[in-house]
Design an enzyme around this catalytic site. Sequence first.
Site, PDB file in Angstrom:
ATOM      1  CB  CYS A 168      -0.680   0.667  -5.841  1.00  0.00           C
ATOM      2  SG  CYS A 168       1.046   0.371  -5.440  1.00  0.00           S
ATOM      3  CB  CYS A 226       0.590  -2.726  -4.788  1.00  0.00           C
ATOM      4  SG  CYS A 226       0.802  -1.216  -3.855  1.00  0.00           S
TER       5      CYS A 226
END
Length: 151
Positions: free
Chosen positions: A73, A70
């Site tokens: 993230c 991600c």
Amino acid sequence: MNAPDHLLACPHCAAMNRVPVARLAEQPKCGRCHAPLFMGTPLALGEADFDRHALRSTLPLLVDFWAPWCGPCLQMAPHFQQAAPLLEPALRLAKVDTDASPALGNRFGIRSIPTLVLLRDGAEVARQAGAMTREQVVQWARMQLAAARGR
Ligand code: ZN
């Protein structure tokens, strides 16, 4: 009225430590392994050790649910890292990789990552989805903590 002591799991040896609230900021050490109970960095928690810090410990826990694939993230990771020394010892910061620990992602119904969840005594107090800067993480956590204390 504040409880006189906090129960804190040692990040190193998993021993439960009783720490008076007034001594939280004095860099408390583990009674068993003598390592510092706070390291100015988020703890990487998985299914095996999550409840020790989320449920058995009495300090609020701020969890960053994330995954290695991600992008947002990974962008947020250094900000979350830098928020740790600013927020400790009012709370502990932790990271949960939802790929490595899918049961924890399911338990909290994580639908998008990154998602921050603030827990107190194992119960969710607040959550916020989406990447945040260090300042946003610190401000959001302090605001939610203050609101939770007033409840
Ligand atoms: Zn220890």
